[in-house]
Design an enzyme around this catalytic site. Sequence first.
Site, PDB file in Angstrom:
ATOM      1  CB  CYS A  12      27.296  13.178  60.735  1.00 32.31           C
ATOM      2  SG  CYS A  12      25.767  14.015  60.318  1.00 32.31           S
ATOM      3  CB  CYS A  15      26.382  15.730  63.324  1.00 29.38           C
ATOM      4  SG  CYS A  15      25.259  14.342  63.069  1.00 29.38           S
ATOM      5  CG  ASP A 396      49.688  49.914  39.308  1.00 28.59           C
ATOM      6  OD1 ASP A 396      49.681  51.095  38.929  1.00 28.59           O
ATOM      7  OD2 ASP A 396      50.677  49.369  39.828  1.00 28.59           O
ATOM      8  CG  ASP A 617      52.271  48.006  43.890  1.00 26.50           C
ATOM      9  OD1 ASP A 617      51.318  48.243  44.659  1.00 26.50           O
ATOM     10  OD2 ASP A 617      53.090  48.870  43.549  1.00 26.50           O
ATOM     11  CG  ASP A 621      47.962  50.574  43.061  1.00 24.08           C
ATOM     12  OD1 ASP A 621      47.715  51.777  42.946  1.00 24.08           O
ATOM     13  OD2 ASP A 621      48.713  49.949  42.294  1.00 24.08           O
TER      14      ASP A 621
END
Length: 725
Positions: A12, A15, A396, A617, A621
């Site tokens: 369930c 539950c 980039d 990359d 960055d």
Amino acid sequence: MVLKYHLKGLKCSACASKIETKIKELYPSATMNLTTFDLYVFDEEIDTEKVQKIINSVEKGVKLIKIDESNTNNNEVETEDNDKRKIIELSLMSALFLILIFTYYSGYLTNIMAIIGFFILYLIAGRFVISKTIKNITHGNVFDENFLMTIASLGAFFIGEYPEGVAVMILYTIGEYLQEKALNNSKKSINSLVSLKVNYANLLVDGEPKKVNPDIVNVGDTILVKVGEKVPLDGVVVKGNSNIDTSAITGESFPKKVSIDDTIYSGSINLAKPLILKVTTDYSHSMISKIRDLIEIANIRKSKSEKFITTFAKYYTPFVVGLSLLIAIVPIILYEDYSWINKALILLVISCPCALVLSVPLSYFSSIGRLAKEGILVKGSNYVDELTKVDTFAYDKTGTLTYGKFEVSKFSSNGILKEQDILKLNYLSNLAEKNSNHPLALAICKYYENNIFNKNKQDNLPNDIYIKLLSKKIKVESTEEISGKGMILKFRYMNSEQTEENIFLIGNEKLLNMYNIEINDSKINNNITNVFIGLNDEYMGHYSLEDRLKEESPETISKLSSMGFKNLLLTGDTQKVAKNVAKRLNMDGYYYELLPEDKLNIIEQMSSNNKIAFIGDGVNDAPVIRRANVGISMGNLGSDVAVEASDVIIINDDIASIVKGVKISKFTKKIVYQNIILSLGIKILFITLGVLGSISLWEAVFADVGVTILAILNSLRIIRKNYND
């Protein structure tokens, strides 16, 4: 550290949600996957006895077990055996029920005999539901689906609707079985998308293969990968050549050729010839483990939709139960009308929120699996949502829109220099760049090794001799990398009258400007990338480097533009290079000569009005990727920086995957809304019909379990849909 457990016997989702809420009070980091019923706890040990007590208080009979890959096959066999027993049991009960109905309405049975027969069948059909209800009541858990079904079916007996009381229990049991079957099939479908399990490795011991657990293989060991086998660990080919299927890792269906010195990642399948690999990473740090961990993490980082549905379910069930009590009691008090009891029972049946609680997480579960199949790893279903909100993609250039594999097309000196002076400049360039991982540095070092100092070229001997002599004369004092500018090499000449320190610069114009060196060179082509060199206070020349656009870049930008997205280029390269690339790709704008902090500032400014996804990359960055609304790294799963900084990782290094990622995310959001509307809509419709007295109890059972099955099947469309259109 992530501790993983499974709640065996739990079926369930509502539950499971209650259990998660209670466990969180004890362990705030705990989270539950409401689709697989797996429990995750981060960075803290748990008291299993306390957790088991919490589970028992909600759902008696559910066992907390530690997840272990080795028992997966046993569980599958056990499930198949249970399926057979369940089908036989449900078939017999249905047949007995039909016989009872026929004999009851045809008059073959007296009323007392019919009541006894229906009640015996009711106890057989509902024995598990009734027993769970009694156990849960003793633990204070009242408003669960077992309690609701028990009260509704007993209520039917109370008002003389014996066949309907039995029908409710049988139909509910059948519905639960079909719901569980549909859910198990959906799990299998999703797991087949990311089938990354590796059971063994062929470890070479004294030249002979020995089957062992991949966990015990060490870095440096050699393993044999036979034809048709899955590569168990990351490694380098030391013997053999073959074709490998990397689709489980990268989503790329076309086989890849590999030979000696090529790197192969775990999870790939060997298709043609046996290979011997030297292991480069242990199992816990291998590609296959990283992907599995990321997929698990993705499934437990919940979206806002999932959190909303979980919160909504907490109030929905008590509200409907309260409404049903009013419907049952008020007419009796006011009008002595007992007919409303049946309507109240119908509301009780409808009130279970399983369809809502299960269908939304399952939609994201399916989405994460399909994205992984396409070579796209997201670090949470919340990022699936975020991708649907993005309006701008910022890129980039190097390694993202281009291949990132620069090649030196030529070296041009400033003025007329002797051949030995040119050799010295190239030697100094290599000294400065050899410890850098920047793509430009790697290209310059490769140019030096292949063209300047090459032992394999017979006509290169004079150059080699001169460089060897030069290496004994030069003493490196220091090297320093200036982020976004280049390298500074400081050196002295040994055994020379010259004692002062020399400064060699290699980088962009900004680096040379720092030392007030003017670049005046008519040979410079500003439409390509140039790296300038200076010695002491003098400009000495430049390297011309070229980096090809990825073949898929123009089509990807074009498709995203047609979908309504804005595309921007953010690069550290010159204005002319940036303009040239942006023009060729039909981009909406470009920014040039940017340092990492410049990119970060631009993204921060744009984020105030736009939802930005930045693609880079994953290494240089990393700050920008982390700051964007959605940070995407290209092909860098092997980099810890990429994994840490990114929200989304494109492990096949194919920028076209972004288009598929957006399509899958948008379709997932559509399915989520459909499931919410479907679940709530049918519930509201049947509640209305129930109050009006237009439906019976067995039709209410359909509203409960039937809509759950429909929502599960709808979620599976995410897996099966073709996103190439």
